[in-house]
Design a protein around this motif. Structure first.
Motif, PDB file in Angstrom:
ATOM      1  N   SER A 248       0.853  -1.099  -0.022  1.00 34.34           N
ATOM      2  CA  SER A 248      -0.002   0.007   0.069  1.00 34.34           C
ATOM      3  C   SER A 248       0.914   1.433   0.074  1.00 34.34           C
TER       4      SER A 248
ATOM      5  N   LEU B 211       2.152   2.019  -3.480  1.00 39.77           N
ATOM      6  CA  LEU B 211       1.189   2.616  -4.317  1.00 39.77           C
ATOM      7  C   LEU B 211       0.903   4.168  -3.881  1.00 39.77           C
TER       8      LEU B 211
ATOM      9  N   TRP C  80       0.871   7.342  -6.197  1.00 38.73           N
ATOM     10  CA  TRP C  80      -0.230   8.402  -6.319  1.00 38.73           C
ATOM     11  C   TRP C  80       0.285   9.752  -6.057  1.00 38.73           C
TER      12      TRP C  80
ATOM     13  N   ALA D 189      -0.287   4.830 -12.022  1.00 35.87           N
ATOM     14  CA  ALA D 189      -0.649   4.658 -10.457  1.00 35.87           C
ATOM     15  C   ALA D 189      -1.911   4.115 -10.768  1.00 35.87           C
TER      16      ALA D 189
ATOM     17  N   ARG E  38      -1.180   0.224 -11.698  1.00 31.88           N
ATOM     18  CA  ARG E  38      -0.712  -0.541 -10.466  1.00 31.88           C
ATOM     19  C   ARG E  38      -1.844  -0.871  -9.661  1.00 31.88           C
ATOM     20  N   THR E  39      -2.664   0.132  -9.365  1.00 33.75           N
ATOM     21  CA  THR E  39      -3.817   0.135  -8.264  1.00 33.75           C
ATOM     22  C   THR E  39      -4.795  -1.176  -8.853  1.00 33.75           C
TER      23      THR E  39
ATOM     24  N   LEU F 225      -5.004  -3.263  -0.064  1.00 34.22           N
ATOM     25  CA  LEU F 225      -5.949  -2.241  -0.914  1.00 34.22           C
ATOM     26  C   LEU F 225      -6.988  -1.197   0.036  1.00 34.22           C
TER      27      LEU F 225
ATOM     28  N   LEU G 109      -4.600   1.475   1.364  1.00 31.54           N
ATOM     29  CA  LEU G 109      -4.833   2.514   0.096  1.00 31.54           C
ATOM     30  C   LEU G 109      -5.810   3.109  -0.135  1.00 31.54           C
TER      31      LEU G 109
ATOM     32  N   LEU H 177      -6.006   7.266   0.046  1.00 29.97           N
ATOM     33  CA  LEU H 177      -6.065   7.834  -1.411  1.00 29.97           C
ATOM     34  C   LEU H 177      -6.379   9.189  -1.554  1.00 29.97           C
TER      35      LEU H 177
END
Length: 306
Positions: A221, A224, A228, A236, A239-240, A257, A260, A264
């Motif tokens: 996480s 990522l 971002w 980004a 990959r997400t 996830l 993330l 985000l």
């Protein structure tokens, strides 16, 4: 940078690992460079603060009310007065003479914002595998830097120029633990500072067992979030999307996830893309990592088949 007094101080972030910290401080306070040491205690509930006060009265302790992760290092850098700052974890320390060598390199290379030293692991002093990748960095080597230019390092084997570190904002508030170094490297490079791998500067680590699944999810996480924050949006998003696909069958990916998605919105608000020349170099590093992963997978398949 040649003012009287130690050139390099040491910042150690810790939480609830008093005896491991004691071992690290035993080595750090015995160094011939006699560096000042600041311990930033991330809200420990054990006897960490009492141990330091009793056994190492010359070590300064900054007591935090809660766990600030990598941001504790920012507090330590602000508190210490040396022009250069070496980081240690509570399970790591520097070899005798390493900090003097780091100061010489930083004195001699004014654009050097940070150096990544060589890390050796365990009683056998085996080289950390990451060192080979840093030595072969695809970014290349600038004439005004002492070693290959890198966009990755381990904090416990890094020495930073205090002014450059603070100018770049230190470790980012959205990445508290795991992979925070890459984002700092991007930010230093974007401001014109160089980061070099200097294997003659050696640190040692005695890693403690850690929950592998939890650590892996955090690393995924965090990587990522960094993407971002600084990398192109299509990259980004791609990959997400890959993580989202994995999350359907993998509990570690699901945990990554969830973490993330919680961060985000803040990452998008704080987003600041890299300059094009830094992004181009970052893509070369991505390619090196992809090649390493492919070779590792091939070795695992060969071992299984054998």
């Amino acid at each position: 940078m040649n003012a009287p007094g130690p050139a390099v101080g040491v910042v150690v972030a810790t939480r609830d690992r008093a005896e491991r910290l004691a071992t690290a401080l035993e080595h750090l306070t015995a160094l011939p460079e006699r560096p000042p040491v600041v311990v930033v205690d991330n809200g420990s509930t054990d006897h960490t603060r009492a141990m330091v006060a009793e056994r190492y009265p010359h070590v300064r302790v900054l007591a935090q009310g809660d766990d600030r992760g990598a941001l504790a290092r920012n507090d330590g850098v602000r508190a210490i007065g040396t022009p250069y700052v070496a980081f240690s974890d509570d399970d790591s320390w520097w070899h005798p003479g390493a900090l003097a060598r780091a100061a010489t390199l930083l004195n001699g290379h004014p654009r050097l914002g940070a150096l990544a030293g060589q890390l050796r692991i365990g009683p056998a002093e085996r080289p950390d595998p990451r060192g080979a990748a840093l030595a072969a960095s695809p970014v290349g080597r600038a004439e005004d830097l002492p070693g290959p230019e890198v966009y990755d390092f381990l904090a416990c084997a890094a020495v930073v120029r205090r002014g450059a570190f603070l100018e770049a904002g230190g470790f980012h508030p959205l990445i508290l633990s795991g992979g925070e170094e890459t984002l700092l490297a991007y930010d230093l490079a974007a401001m014109g500072w160089g980061i070099s791998y200097c294997p003659e500067v050696v640190a040692h680590r005695e890693p403690a067992p850690s929950p592998a699944e939890e650590h892996t999810a955090a690393m995924r996480s965090n990587e990522l979030i960094g993407c971002w924050l600084r990398r192109p949006l299509p990259l980004a998003a791609r990959r997400t999307g890959a993580l989202l696909t994995e999350a359907g069958r993998d509990p570690v990916a699901r945990a990554a996830l969830r973490d993330l998605l919680a961060r985000l919105p803040a990452a998008l608000w704080l987003r600041r893309p890299l300059p094009p020349w830094i992004e181009e170099a970052a893509r070369r590093v991505d390619g090196q990592r992809a090649d390493e992963e492919l070779r590792r997978d091939e070795r695992q398949v060969a071992t299984h088949d054998g």
